[in-house]
Design a protein around this motif. Structure first.
Motif, mmCIF file in Angstrom:
data_model
loop_
_atom_site.group_PDB
_atom_site.id
_atom_site.type_symbol
_atom_site.label_atom_id
_atom_site.label_comp_id
_atom_site.label_asym_id
_atom_site.label_seq_id
_atom_site.Cartn_x
_atom_site.Cartn_y
_atom_site.Cartn_z
ATOM 1 N N GLU A 17 65.206 25.022 33.581
ATOM 2 C CA GLU A 17 65.821 24.990 35.105
ATOM 3 C C GLU A 17 66.622 24.617 35.822
ATOM 4 O O GLU A 17 67.435 24.767 36.761
ATOM 5 N N TRP A 18 67.220 23.665 35.186
ATOM 6 C CA TRP A 18 68.383 22.282 35.433
ATOM 7 C C TRP A 18 70.011 23.700 35.147
ATOM 8 O O TRP A 18 70.717 23.678 35.735
ATOM 9 N N LYS A 21 69.615 26.306 37.629
ATOM 10 C CA LYS A 21 70.152 25.490 39.242
ATOM 11 C C LYS A 21 71.637 25.350 39.125
ATOM 12 O O LYS A 21 71.914 25.600 40.041
ATOM 13 N N ARG A 24 73.091 28.420 39.251
ATOM 14 C CA ARG A 24 73.635 28.528 41.522
ATOM 15 C C ARG A 24 74.291 27.836 41.933
ATOM 16 O O ARG A 24 74.607 28.152 43.112
ATOM 17 N N TYR A 25 74.147 26.439 41.936
ATOM 18 C CA TYR A 25 74.921 25.386 42.403
ATOM 19 C C TYR A 25 76.265 26.098 42.256
ATOM 20 O O TYR A 25 77.045 25.772 43.697
ATOM 21 N N GLU A 51 72.706 18.394 38.633
ATOM 22 C CA GLU A 51 71.413 19.214 37.225
ATOM 23 C C GLU A 51 72.114 19.485 35.991
ATOM 24 O O GLU A 51 71.764 19.364 35.085
ATOM 25 N N THR B 215 60.247 25.373 49.624
ATOM 26 C CA THR B 215 60.670 25.604 47.987
ATOM 27 C C THR B 215 60.039 25.117 47.650
ATOM 28 O O THR B 215 60.040 25.540 46.247
ATOM 29 N N ASP B 219 59.680 28.228 44.061
ATOM 30 C CA ASP B 219 59.081 27.013 42.502
ATOM 31 C C ASP B 219 58.240 27.979 41.800
ATOM 32 O O ASP B 219 57.906 27.919 40.898
ATOM 33 N N ASP B 290 70.417 26.774 49.972
ATOM 34 C CA ASP B 290 69.528 27.091 48.498
ATOM 35 C C ASP B 290 68.608 27.599 48.801
ATOM 36 O O ASP B 290 67.976 28.352 47.586
ATOM 37 N N SER B 294 67.858 31.156 46.780
ATOM 38 C CA SER B 294 67.408 31.471 45.922
ATOM 39 C C SER B 294 65.670 32.148 46.274
ATOM 40 O O SER B 294 65.180 32.596 45.542
#
Lengths: 218, 317
Positions: A17-18, A21, A24-25, A51, B215, B219, B290, B294
Motif C-alpha cells: 500500500e505504501w 500511495k 500516486r502522491y 509513505e 477514504t 480502501d 487525493d 483514488s
C-alpha cells in the motif's frame, strides 16, 4: 497457457500500500507543481515521502527528492539538495548521483553511462557547449516533463538561444503547465531585451501580464 | 611754662575738631564718598522692569546701581548706572548686561564678564541690556502644556460620553466581541465565521465529517476488488453483479467530491492570506484531491478488466 496463467497470478500479487500511495502522491505532486498550484502541491510531496519512508526504501526516497529537484529545474528554479545528500551518504547510488549532478549543471562530473539515456545527447552537447545540438537533442526527447527538465538544465547553466526557450514554452503550453510556462516566457522576454529587440520584448511583456491576470482571476 | 586757660581750651577744641575731621574723613573714605564714581550708559528697547536704585550685580555682589533712566529721541531707554572705582574692574568691554527678573526676589542688572583681561568698557559705548524673564518664560512653557491638557480633557469627555451611550461604538464593539466569543463557545468553525455563504459552509462541514468515511470506504472497496478474483464471472460482471453496482456508487462519490472541491476553491478565493487557517484549508484541498484521485483510480480499474495490478514504477523525470 500455463505460463500465462502463472504470469497472471503473479500480477495479482498485492502491491504494498505504501508503494502504491507513494507513487500516486508523487504523481499528484508533479501535476499540481507543474500546474502552478503552489500551496497544495507541497502537501502531496510530504505525503509521498512519508509513505515511501514507511516502506524503508531509500532508493525510492532518493527518486522522490530528485523528482522534486527536476521539477524545480524544469521551472528554472533553484533547489536545495541537502535531503538527497543525506540519503546518498547512507546508500550511495551512481545513477542518482549522476542525475543530481546533471541537474546542478556539473556536467564534467556526470557519469554518462549512469545518466538516463534520454539525456545522453544533451550531455554531449553540454560538454561541447554546442547550442544548436542542444536545441535538437531537447526537442527530440519524447516525454514532455523530461523535455522541460532538459531545457531547464541547459538554460540555467549554459548560453541558450530562442529555439530552446520556444521548445520549452511549446511543451509547457501543450500540457497547460503554468509554472514552467511563465518562467520561460519571462526568460524569453529577458532574451529579447538583451538582444535589443524591444518590439518583441514589449509584446512578450504584454503577453505575460495578460496571462498572469487571467491566472489571478477569481 | 604755664598755659593760660584760654590757650588750653583752644587747644582742646582744636584737637577735638581735628579728631572729628579725621574720623569723618576716615568714615567718608571707607564709605567711598571720596571714591571716584564711573558712570556707564546701557540701553534697552523697553524700560519695563528697570527702576532707579536697582542694583547692578556681578557674581552675586552689588557693584553699582541704576542712577537714572531716560528715553532718547529714538524711543530707546537709556539706563545710567554708577559703578564705584573699586568695582569698575569687573566691567569690561565684552561684558554682557542682563536684566534678571526672578519669580522670587527683586529685579537686578547682572553683569557677566567672561574675559577679565579684556579692555575696560568705554563710558561712551552704550551696550544693550538683555532680559531674562523667569515669569514670562515659565508662562510661555506652561501655555502649550495647558492647551494639551485641555485637549485631553475634551477627549476624555468624548470617550466617557461614548462609553455611556448604549448605541455608541464601544457597546457595539462589545456586542460584536460577545457574538464572536459565543460563536467560539458554540464551536462554530473559523470558516463559518469568515464565509457568508452558509450553504457552502454547511456542505463543507458535512463533507469534512464524511471525508474520513469516504477514504476508509475506498480502501475497503479496493480490498474487495482484489478478492473478486475468487468470484464467478456472473457474480462480478452480470447485470446485478457486484461490479456495475460498485461502479455506480463510486461514480456518484466522484461527482459529490468534485462539488466539494469547488466549495473549497471558493473558500480559498476569499482570502489569499497565508494564515494558519488557510494552510489547513490547503491541506484539506490536497486531501480532497487525493480522495477524488483514488476513486478515479478505482473506477478506471473497474472500467477496464480486473486482473493486472501493476507494480508502480518510480522514475526520475
Amino acid at each position: 497457457m500455463f505460463v500465462l496463467l502463472i504470469c497472471a497470478c503473479g500480477s495479482l500479487m498485492p502491491v504494498p500500500e505504501w508503494k502504491e500511495k507513494g507513487a500516486r502522491y508523487l504523481d499528484e505532486y508533479t501535476n499540481s507543481f507543474l500546474k502552478g498550484k503552489e500551496l497544495s502541491s507541497e502537501p502531496h510531496f510530504v505525503k509521498a515521502t512519508r509513505e515511501i519512508a514507511a516502506g524503508n526504501d531509500l532508493r525510492l526516497l532518493a527518486v522522490a527528492y530528485l523528482t522534486k529537484y527536476a521539477l524545480h529545474t524544469a521551472s528554472l528554479e533553484r533547489f536545495d539538495d541537502s535531503e538527497f545528500r543525506k540519503i546518498e551518504r547512507l546508500e550511495p547510488d551512481e545513477a542518482d548521483m549522476a542525475y543530481c549532478r546533471f541537474l546542478q549543471g556539473n556536467f564534467a562530473a556526470v557519469n554518462a553511462s549512469a545518466l538516463p539515456a534520454r539525456y545522453s545527447g544533451l550531455l554531449k552537447a553540454a560538454q561541447r557547449k554546442d547550442v544548436a545540438l542542444a536545441a535538437h537533442e531537447i526537442s527530440a526527447i519524447i516525454d514532455p516533463v523530461s523535455r522541460l527538465v532538459a531545457a531547464g538544465v541547459w538554460v540555467k547553466h549554459l548560453p541558450y538561444d530562442e529555439n530552446i526557450l520556444q521548445t520549452a514554452i511549446d511543451t509547457a503550453s501543450a500540457s497547460g503547465w503554468r509554472r514552467p510556462l511563465l518562467a520561460y516566457l519571462e526568460k524569453l522576454h529577458a532574451f529579447y531585451l538583451e538582444s535589443g529587440d524591444t518590439d518583441k520584448a514589449r509584446a512578450m511583456r504584454n503577453r505575460i501580464e495578460l496571462l498572469k491576470m487571467e491566472k489571478d482571476k477569481k | 611754662m604755664t598755659m593760660s586757660r584760654e590757650y588750653k581750651v583752644g587747644l582742646f577744641i582744636g584737637v577735638t575738631a581735628f579728631i572729628v575731621v579725621i574720623a569723618l574723613l576716615y568714615l567718608a573714605i571707607s564709605k567711598g564718598v571720596l571714591e571716584r564714581i564711573h558712570t556707564f550708559t546701557l540701553s534697552s528697547k523697553s524700560g519695563e522692569g528697570f527702576t532707579e536704585g536697582m542694583p547692578v550685580v556681578f557674581s552675586g555682589f552689588n557693584i553699582g546701581n541704576v542712577h537714572s533712566l531716560e528715553l532718547n529721541d529714538e524711543g530707546v531707554v537709556l539706563i545710567h548706572i554708577k559703578v564705584p572705582d573699586r568695582h569698575v574692574k569687573w566691567v569690561r568691554a565684552d561684558s554682557s548686561f542682563v536684566l534678571y527678573r526672578p519669580l522670587i526676589g527683586s529685579a537686578r542688572i547682572m553683569v557677566n564678564t567672561e574675559n577679565l583681561k579684556s579692555p575696560p568698557l568705554n563710558p561712551r559705548k552704550i551696550p544693550e541690556v538683555l532680559t531674562v524673564n523667569d515669569i514670562n518664560d515659565a508662562i510661555a512653557k506652561i501655555e502649550p502644556v495647558l492647551d494639551r491638557v485641555t485637549e485631553i480633557a475634551e477627549n476624555i469627555q468624548i470617550i466617557t460620553r461614548n462609553l455611556s451611550d448604549p448605541k455608541g461604538d464601544f457597546h457595539r464593539v462589545l456586542g460584536n466581541a460577545e457574538k464572536i466569543t459565543s460563536n467560539f463557545a458554540s464551536k462554530k468553525s473559523l470558516v463559518e465565521m469568515a464565509v457568508s455563504d452558509q450553504e457552502s459552509v454547511k456542505a463543507l462541514n458535512e463533507s469534512l465529517k464524511k471525508l474520513k468515511d469516504i477514504t476508509a470506504n475506498i480502501d475497503r472497496v479496493l480490498v474487495k476488488i482484489d478478492k473478486m478474483a475468487d468470484k464467478t464471472d456472473r457474480e462480478i460482471y452480470g447485470e446485478n453483479g457486484a461490479l456495475p453496482q460498485i461502479n455506480m456508487i463510486l461514480k456518484d462519490l466522484v461527482i459529490k467530491l468534485k462539488k466539494l472541491d469547488k466549495t473549497v476553491d471558493n473558500i480559498n478565493s476569499i482570502s489569499t492570506d497565508a494564515s494558519e487557517g488557510m494552510k489547513d484549508l490547503h491541506i484539506l484541498r490536497s486531501d480532497i484531491d487525493d480522495a477524488v484521485k483514488s476513486i478515479d483510480h478505482v473506477a478506471k480499474k473497474l472500467d477496464g478488466l480486473i486482473g493486472t495490478k501493476k507494480n508502480p514504477v518510480f522514475r526520475v523525470p
